[in-house]
Write a protein that holds these residues in place. Structure first.
Motif, PDB file in Angstrom:
ATOM      1  N   VAL A 103     -51.893 -18.833 -19.972  1.00 31.06           N
ATOM      2  CA  VAL A 103     -50.932 -18.269 -19.003  1.00 31.06           C
ATOM      3  C   VAL A 103     -51.532 -18.398 -17.601  1.00 31.06           C
ATOM      4  O   VAL A 103     -52.145 -17.457 -17.086  1.00 31.06           O
ATOM      5  CB  VAL A 103     -50.614 -16.792 -19.327  1.00 31.06           C
ATOM      6  CG1 VAL A 103     -49.470 -16.294 -18.439  1.00 31.06           C
ATOM      7  CG2 VAL A 103     -50.261 -16.613 -20.795  1.00 31.06           C
ATOM      8  N   PRO A 104     -51.362 -19.538 -16.958  1.00 32.06           N
ATOM      9  CA  PRO A 104     -51.960 -19.741 -15.634  1.00 32.06           C
ATOM     10  C   PRO A 104     -51.499 -18.736 -14.580  1.00 32.06           C
ATOM     11  O   PRO A 104     -52.244 -18.437 -13.639  1.00 32.06           O
ATOM     12  CB  PRO A 104     -51.509 -21.165 -15.262  1.00 32.06           C
ATOM     13  CG  PRO A 104     -51.180 -21.826 -16.553  1.00 32.06           C
ATOM     14  CD  PRO A 104     -50.673 -20.742 -17.445  1.00 32.06           C
ATOM     15  N   ALA A 105     -50.296 -18.193 -14.744  1.00 33.93           N
ATOM     16  CA  ALA A 105     -49.747 -17.282 -13.733  1.00 33.93           C
ATOM     17  C   ALA A 105     -50.612 -16.043 -13.550  1.00 33.93           C
ATOM     18  O   ALA A 105     -50.597 -15.430 -12.471  1.00 33.93           O
ATOM     19  CB  ALA A 105     -48.321 -16.880 -14.109  1.00 33.93           C
ATOM     20  N   VAL A 106     -51.357 -15.650 -14.583  1.00 33.94           N
ATOM     21  CA  VAL A 106     -52.232 -14.483 -14.438  1.00 33.94           C
ATOM     22  C   VAL A 106     -53.248 -14.717 -13.313  1.00 33.94           C
ATOM     23  O   VAL A 106     -53.619 -13.789 -12.586  1.00 33.94           O
ATOM     24  CB  VAL A 106     -52.959 -14.176 -15.767  1.00 33.94           C
ATOM     25  CG1 VAL A 106     -53.912 -13.004 -15.609  1.00 33.94           C
ATOM     26  CG2 VAL A 106     -51.951 -13.888 -16.869  1.00 33.94           C
ATOM     27  N   SER A 107     -53.669 -15.968 -13.154  1.00 33.98           N
ATOM     28  CA  SER A 107     -54.642 -16.311 -12.115  1.00 33.98           C
ATOM     29  C   SER A 107     -53.993 -16.733 -10.805  1.00 33.98           C
ATOM     30  O   SER A 107     -54.556 -16.496  -9.736  1.00 33.98           O
ATOM     31  CB  SER A 107     -55.549 -17.453 -12.600  1.00 33.98           C
ATOM     32  OG  SER A 107     -56.150 -17.150 -13.833  1.00 33.98           O
ATOM     33  N   THR A 108     -52.824 -17.371 -10.888  1.00 39.22           N
ATOM     34  CA  THR A 108     -52.266 -18.029  -9.699  1.00 39.22           C
ATOM     35  C   THR A 108     -51.183 -17.227  -8.990  1.00 39.22           C
ATOM     36  O   THR A 108     -50.852 -17.532  -7.843  1.00 39.22           O
ATOM     37  CB  THR A 108     -51.681 -19.399 -10.090  1.00 39.22           C
ATOM     38  OG1 THR A 108     -50.649 -19.214 -11.091  1.00 39.22           O
ATOM     39  CG2 THR A 108     -52.756 -20.302 -10.665  1.00 39.22           C
TER      40      THR A 108
END
Length: 427
Positions: free
Chosen positions: A414-419
């Motif tokens: 889940v890249p959105a957690v970082s971005t």
């Protein structure tokens, strides 16, 4: 040359030579026996590794953490965290994790987190009926949040290696992963406390007392707002923010809480200098080690080979997770960033992986090495601070390590957690 570099490095590690000296000596041996370069080039590269304005933030953030601890702000944050969860089943465990998370927003260092509020929480938990090894293992696991929640020393170093990311973007990117680690450790604490029957003996504080404690803690907590807000609004750079943090911690300790005296400053500065020197020696040695890899075209060759495999981004990230977890068994995060990131980041970029997302995956991965034997620094810091054997801590670590790995998998898929936060913040 590469064979000499790696063989000598691993032999030195096996016989117990510290990591920094192992890297520097291995680089010197590789240059002396495997190339026509003069040996002085190793010294020159070590100095080049320290010749950086952003790197000045490292000793200042370390000094700020020491001032906060010396100014009794560690105790204030512990009291602030305990008032919300101390009365619950396993409440002191929750307070341990919460206080580590708040102190992470001040220190930027896992070791400072473990040696400061962490050691105090182990003693409190032992008095509250918790097994001492369990309290120590939870403390070491929670201290991992230190390099994830901004400010973060390892993020500053990462941004120095990769042009595509800024320190501000990484600071914002670390907030949600740090909070996610906090929640997973709290979940692990809940499960273990129910299983072992750990109960709280602390009464629930009244509303007036909670308000008074919260107001008293606000000046200490406001340092986080100053650092993040100042960088985000462009008032100062991350390096300048570290200096602001030092002066703010000094003013709070001396004039707001009045627990920091002038006679304490020489000892505080001495401790901060020792930690800073240790960090900077590692960085200098890692720069020389990485230089040997670069002149032998190891990063370029490895990148070409991996790209030719045509891996999907997810498969590549999963492979990186395995590689870095194994790497963390034998080396601390700082040299890991200096040596591996220049090799891996270009490959991730060529596969279309968001550079901020990749940075957080790498940083979280490498920080887990702090709690994995045989080199795990946090295990040794906690065992020394609270008089426990490392084997006792290791025996209690599996549930917390599983919690960290679950967070790592979430960050991977889940890249959105970082971005998300860097995106909405304009980075």
């Amino acid at each position: 040359m590469i064979a000499i570099l790696f063989c000598s490095f691993f032999v030195l590690l096996v016989i117990g030579v510290p990591v920094a000296f192992s890297m520097a000596i291995a680089a010197a041996l590789a240059v002396y026996f495997g190339s026509s370069y003069p040996l002085i080039v190793v010294v020159k590269e070590m100095f080049s590794g320290l010749d950086s304005f952003p790197l000045m933030a490292v000793p200042f953030f370390i000094l700020a953490a020491e001032l906060m601890s010396g100014g009794a702000m560690t105790t204030i944050l512990l009291r602030f965290a305990s008032q919300f969860v101390g009365h619950l089943r396993g409440g002191l465990g929750y307070a341990n994790v919460l206080s580590s998370t708040m102190f992470a927003g001040i220190s930027g260092s896992a070791l400072a987190d473990a040696a400061g509020p962490g050691a105090m929480m182990v003693r409190m938990m032992e008095k509250g009926g918790y097994d001492k090894p369990y309290a120590g293992a939870l403390t070491a696991s929670a201290a991992v949040i230190g390099p994830i929640i901004p400010p973060s020393i390892i993020m500053i170093l990462y941004a120095m290696q990769v042009e595509e990311v800024s320190v501000g973007a990484l600071f914002m990117a670390g907030i949600l992963p740090g909070l996610l680690i906090m929640l997973m450790l709290c979940a692990a604490n809940w499960y273990i406390c129910r299983k072992r029957g750990y109960r709280s003996t602390e009464p629930r504080p009244g509303a007036r007392e909670m308000l008074r404690t919260t107001l008293y803690a606000l000046p200490a907590l406001f340092l986080i707002v100053i650092i993040i807000g100042g960088i985000r609004t462009g008032i100062f750079t991350p390096t300048e923010a570290s200096v602001v943090a030092v002066f703010y911690a000094l003013l709070c300790g001396m004039f707001v809480y009045r627990s920091l005296k002038l006679r304490h400053l020489p000892d505080i500065i001495y401790r901060a200098a020792l930690v800073s020197i240790a960090v900077l020696i590692i960085l200098a040695a890692a720069r020389a080690f990485a230089w040997v890899l670069i002149i032998q075209s190891v990063p370029q060759t490895l990148a070409a080979v991996i790209v030719s495999w045509e891996l999907s981004p997810i498969v590549f990230l999963l492979a990186i997770n395995v590689l870095l977890l194994a790497f963390g068994l034998f080396m601390d995060p700082l040299p890991g960033v200096m040596v591996l990131v220049p090799i891996l980041a270009p490959i991730a970029h060529s596969l279309g992986i968001d550079p901020v997302h990749f940075a957080i995956v790498v940083i979280v991965n490498l920080t887990l090495g702090l709690i994995t034997p045989p080199v795990g620094s946090l295990l040794f810091v906690v065992s020394s601070a609270v008089k426990l054997r490392v084997t006792e801590l290791v025996g209690e670590m599996p549930p917390f390590f599983i919690a960290h790995v679950i967070v790592l998998l979430i960050l991977t898929f889940v890249p959105a957690v970082s971005t998300w936060l860097p995106h909405i913040s304009g980075f």
